[in-house]
Design an enzyme around this catalytic site. Structure first.
Site, PDB file in Angstrom:
ATOM      1  N   HIS A   1       0.835  -1.206   0.000  1.00  0.00           N
ATOM      2  CA  HIS A   1       0.000   0.000   0.000  1.00  0.00           C
ATOM      3  C   HIS A   1       0.870   1.257   0.000  1.00  0.00           C
ATOM      4  CE1 HIS A   1      -3.659   2.345   0.999  1.00  0.00           C
ATOM      5  NE2 HIS A   1      -2.808   3.108   1.661  1.00  0.00           N
ATOM      6  N   GLU A   2       1.822   1.297   0.911  1.00  0.00           N
ATOM      7  CA  GLU A   2       2.672   2.487   1.014  1.00  0.00           C
ATOM      8  C   GLU A   2       3.625   2.607  -0.169  1.00  0.00           C
ATOM      9  OE1 GLU A   2       1.833   4.625   3.053  1.00  0.00           O
ATOM     10  OE2 GLU A   2       0.544   3.385   4.301  1.00  0.00           O
TER      11      GLU A   2
ATOM     12  N   HIS B   1       1.887   4.670  -2.791  1.00  0.00           N
ATOM     13  CA  HIS B   1       2.030   6.111  -2.553  1.00  0.00           C
ATOM     14  C   HIS B   1       3.448   6.582  -2.901  1.00  0.00           C
ATOM     15  CE1 HIS B   1      -1.859   6.435  -0.728  1.00  0.00           C
ATOM     16  NE2 HIS B   1      -1.554   5.738   0.356  1.00  0.00           N
TER      17      HIS B   1
END
Length: 467
Positions: free
Chosen positions: A21-22, A25
């Site tokens: 997920h990170e 980003h």
């Protein structure tokens, strides 16, 4: 040992999903020219810390593993000192479309991970039970549809809500898990579904009508079991007790009991019920041994039913044969080529995502129970269970939770990614950013919403543990 497996499986799952997920980003932020100051897995006190890259990005692993974050250069952060030469690389200086892309990249990474995991399973092949049905319980949709057990489901057609609606195309069913996913959505939506089956007499069709029924994921009973759909199992002799009717009649360990007095046996429970109903009465069992069918005649002994206090007190007698039974479910290995594996992985991800969104909407409107919400305790429990079942089950679990994480983060709740995406959507439409004052107020509302959802999920977790 089970507790250790559960904790380890949960930690690995959270670590993998948070990192992906990170990374979403982080990767898009770098592509958009934003300077990343820190990439953190977890919160709180750093356990490991190192720096990498020309921007000297700090990478950390922290003590509380439930989440993570990417800290970017931002002039609005009062704790940061932005050098004049770095001002153009601040997050707040980027266009609304780049900011939107950076925030959306986290959930998108979770969906891409799920597609990759499902595709990998499809490519490697997964061993699953065949979609053969055991005799359904009385009153269930399967029983009302006329199913009696032994039917092999080969296809599904969605018929809509009413009899006069257009019938959908038949979709092939290759395994029990395939059947499950073909049914869960239309059944919860209260639709009619036709099951296409292969029976002893040839091709047959059965219509499950869920109109007016209430099916969701709450409760202890499995969703398919509530429909009356349970995998058919081959009943075999697992142990012979000395002096029992089974041993006297010549049954052996490993014998498969195919029929009783000419009627097929589709489950161990059905066979036990038949034996219990014949105390002292001869029965002819059709047994498969070394690939050959043979008949064995035995007479169950008549004994007081010690399994039930009520019948034991009355002195009622039931039949027993002095044998322990085992159930073996036939399985099939489902495998696809590369292109089809990716396509089916994407389709499964879309199906699960759409189902999750609809279920959340139903919970908000009161059409589905809030007991469907699960928290970290339940997730950890399923992580441990799937890990003990095997690698393919654990990978499927990771894909499912990755989708759930992506959907959760896209909810339009301030403090979540979806809340920021809502801000940027408003800015793109109106040409003006949402004011700091409004963002602050909405953030507080978002925190209350998250705390409320967390409290409900934790309550559900504890309720399951106590029951």
């Amino acid at each position: 040992m089970n507790l250790l497996t559960t904790l380890l499986a949960f930690a690995i799952a959270i670590g993998v999903l948070v990192v992906f997920h990170e990374l979403g980003h982080y990767t898009v932020a770098r592509l958009c020219g934003v300077k990343v100051l820190r990439f953190s897995v977890g919160f709180g006190m750093p356990l490991l810390k190192w720096t990498m890259g020309r921007d000297r990005t700090e990478w950390t692993i922290c003590a509380l593993p439930l989440g993570g974050y990417v800290r970017m250069l931002d002039e609005r952060d009062e704790t940061q000192i932005v050098a004049p030469e770095d001002r153009a690389r601040a997050f707040n200086q980027k266009s609304v479309y780049k900011r939107f892309a950076i925030v959306a990249a986290g959930p998108i990474a979770n969906f891409l991970l799920a597609i990759a995991l499902y595709a990998g399973l499809n490519l490697a092949g997964v061993t699953e039970p065949v979609a053969r049905i055991a005799p359904p319980a009385a009153g269930t949709l399967a029983a009302r549809a006329g199913m009696s057990g032994g039917e092999l489901i080969t296809g599904v057609r969605e018929n809509g809500r009413n009899a006069d609606e257009a019938v959908g195309e038949e979709t092939a069913v290759r395994s029990w898990e395939d059947l499950r996913w073909r049914l869960v959505d239309p059944m919860i939506e209260g639709q009619r579904v036709t099951l296409v089956a292969r029976t002893r007499d040839g091709r047959a069709e059965y219509t499950l009508d869920a109109a007016g029924q209430h099916f969701d994921a709450d409760g202890e009973q499995d969703f398919m079991q509530r429909l009356g759909l349970v995998p058919s199992a081959r009943v075999t002799v697992g142990q012979i007790m000395a002096g029992g009717a089974a041993g006297i009649a010549g049954l052996r360990v490993g014998d498969e009991i195919a029929a009783v007095d000419g009627s097929p046996v589709a489950s161990a429970k059905a066979f036990v019920d038949t034996v219990r109903a014949h105390p002292g009465k001869p029965m002819t069992l059709t047994v498969r041994r070394d690939g050959t069918l043979r008949n064995v005649t035995l007479t169950p002994s008549a004994e007081v039913d010690t399994d039930s206090a009520a019948t034991a007190a009355s002195g009622a007698r039931v039949g027993k044969i002095g044998a322990a039974l085992a159930s073996q479910v036939d399985s099939v290995t489902v495998r696809y080529g590369l292109v089809e594996a990716i396509g089916r992985g994407a389709q499964r991800t879309w199906d699960v995502t759409a189902f999750s969104v609809r279920m959340f909407g139903k919970m908000i409107t009161g059409q589905a129970s809030l007991r469907n919400l699960s928290g970290p305790v339940t997730i950890a429990d399923y992580a441990g269970r799937s890990a003990r079942l095997g690698l393919d089950y654990y990978i499927a679990f990771l894909a499912l939770v990755s989708i759930s994480l992506g959907v959760l983060n896209l909810l339009p709740i301030p403090v979540l990614d979806g809340g920021y995406l809502l801000y940027y959507a408003v800015e793109a439409i109106t040409g003006r950013a949402v004011s700091e004052r409004w963002q602050g107020a909405l953030q507080r509302v978002g925190i209350v919403c998250i705390l409320a959802l967390s409290a409900v999920a934790l309550f559900n977790d504890l309720s399951k543990l106590l029951h």
